[in-house]
Design an enzyme around this catalytic site. Structure first.
Site, PDB file in Angstrom:
ATOM      1  N   TYR A 148       0.831  -1.203   0.000  1.00  0.00           N
ATOM      2  CA  TYR A 148       0.000   0.000   0.000  1.00  0.00           C
ATOM      3  C   TYR A 148       0.866   1.254   0.000  1.00  0.00           C
ATOM      4  O   TYR A 148       0.681   2.159  -0.821  1.00  0.00           O
ATOM      5  CB  TYR A 148      -0.918  -0.019   1.213  1.00  0.00           C
ATOM      6  CG  TYR A 148      -1.624   1.295   1.473  1.00  0.00           C
ATOM      7  CD1 TYR A 148      -2.588   1.767   0.585  1.00  0.00           C
ATOM      8  CD2 TYR A 148      -1.329   2.059   2.605  1.00  0.00           C
ATOM      9  CE1 TYR A 148      -3.236   2.975   0.818  1.00  0.00           C
ATOM     10  CE2 TYR A 148      -1.975   3.259   2.840  1.00  0.00           C
ATOM     11  CZ  TYR A 148      -2.919   3.707   1.943  1.00  0.00           C
ATOM     12  OH  TYR A 148      -3.564   4.911   2.175  1.00  0.00           O
ATOM     13  N   LYS A 185       1.167   4.082  -2.995  1.00  0.00           N
ATOM     14  CA  LYS A 185       0.775   5.474  -2.781  1.00  0.00           C
ATOM     15  C   LYS A 185       1.931   6.425  -3.081  1.00  0.00           C
ATOM     16  O   LYS A 185       1.716   7.543  -3.568  1.00  0.00           O
ATOM     17  CB  LYS A 185       0.270   5.672  -1.351  1.00  0.00           C
ATOM     18  CG  LYS A 185      -1.050   4.956  -1.053  1.00  0.00           C
ATOM     19  CD  LYS A 185      -2.206   5.535  -1.878  1.00  0.00           C
ATOM     20  CE  LYS A 185      -2.678   6.866  -1.350  1.00  0.00           C
ATOM     21  NZ  LYS A 185      -3.855   7.371  -2.103  1.00  0.00           N
TER      22      LYS A 185
END
Length: 327
Positions: free
Chosen positions: A138, A142
């Protein structure tokens, strides 16, 4: 102003869309949940059901807006890299290119999870060097999304809110409440209290509104601006739930090692749900983080509208109420 909000059927996107509508903006909210979409309509947000991978439709909607708040993301500590890349990197890049091409203002929601593997934990500024290592897929996705957004739309505002909580939260306090209720949460503060910062969802929405009213390109840390003790807060949550406070001590490093083994086993079956324990989850409870808010205060005139004393009290009460309703 005509504002398009992606991820409007999610926690943050829903609050942002509603507050912008209340402020007088003409808001279109994108999402895939029809039930939540009807709730948005009832609150003055025009709901548009859309999968963000449908780029032609998305590009058309962006061209009709004055500003876009891109809050949609695959936000989880577990999953396949292909999905993280498609949902977080590719979609963000497409949104940024479309906004730049149409002359549309862009507020992109990122995360301070990108700092997790930097080794810094206190008063972290936006200038902190990041990568090439990340503590989760994640966080990596990002960060890559940030690079794509900044390359395609240099005037974009990128916000990094830390630990979003508040009414409607389905992640932080509800998951901790469940772990406390089933007695699954060991005590991981053997070396002393862990201090961190969180961000009430209304404070993130405040930052979005400021970025719309006072355009400022670049990266901005966002938090409640107050350090909180993680384990004392968990004790408060346990008391509100009327369950025992966690007392069973566990070694954080050993537990993180167990989590890594579980992750390796679960990774053999990519479609399997998240393992009951993840290394990133352990680190969230054992490694504090505070952020430098100087840029947000100076360039956005950011000032939290809700203090964590009030915000956490309300969030803990809501978590306890939900637990009682499902008991």
């Amino acid at each position: 102003m005509r504002v398009l909000v992606t991820g409007a059927t999610g926690f943050l996107g829903g609050v942002v869309a509603r507050e912008l509508a209340v402020s007088g903006h003409e808001v279109r909210g994108l999402g895939r949940d029809a039930v939540r979409g009807r709730a948005l309509e009832a609150d003055g947000v025009h709901f548009v059901p859309l999968d963000l991978r449908d780029q032609p439709a998305l590009m058309g909607l962006i061209a009709e807006a004055d500003a876009v708040v891109h809050s949609a993301a695959r936000s989880t500590l577990w999953g396949r890299w292909a999905d993280f890349y498609a949902d977080n990197v590719e979609v963000s890049a497409a949104v940024a290119r479309a906004c730049a091409g149409a002359g549309v203002r862009l507020i992109h929601i990122s995360t301070p999870s990108v700092y997790n593997a930097t080794g810094q934990t206190r008063n972290i500024p936006e200038t902190t060097p990041i990568g090439p290592r990340f503590d989760s897929l994640y966080a990596r996705s990002k960060y890559l999304a940030e690079l794509e957004v900044q390359a395609a739309h240099p005037e974009a505002t990128l916000l990094r809110p830390r630990g979003i909580y508040g009414p409607g939260d389905t992640s932080i306090l509800p998951r901790l409440a469940l772990a406390l209720r089933v007695g699954r949460l060991p005590r991981l503060d053997g070396r002393g209290e862990v201090h961190t910062e969180l961000t009430h969802v209304r404070n993130v929405s405040q930052a979005v509104g400021l970025a719309l009213a006072r355009p400022a390109p670049g990266l901005f840390n966002i938090t409640d601006g107050v350090t909180i003790p993680i384990w004392a807060t968990l004790d408060r949550l346990a008391d509100a739930l009327a369950v025992p406070r966690p007392t069973r001590q566990a070694n954080p490093r050993a537990l993180e090692g167990v989590a890594r083994i579980l992750e390796a086993v679960y990774a053999l079956h990519p479609r399997r749900s998240e393992p009951p324990l993840t290394a990133s989850g352990v680190r969230l409870l054992t490694r504090g983080m505070t952020l430098d808010l100087t840029r947000a205060r100076q360039r956005l005139d950011y000032l939290p509208v809700l203090h964590p004393d009030q915000g956490l009290q309300e969030a803990i009460a809501e978590a306890a109420g939900q637990a009682a309703a499902h008991a």
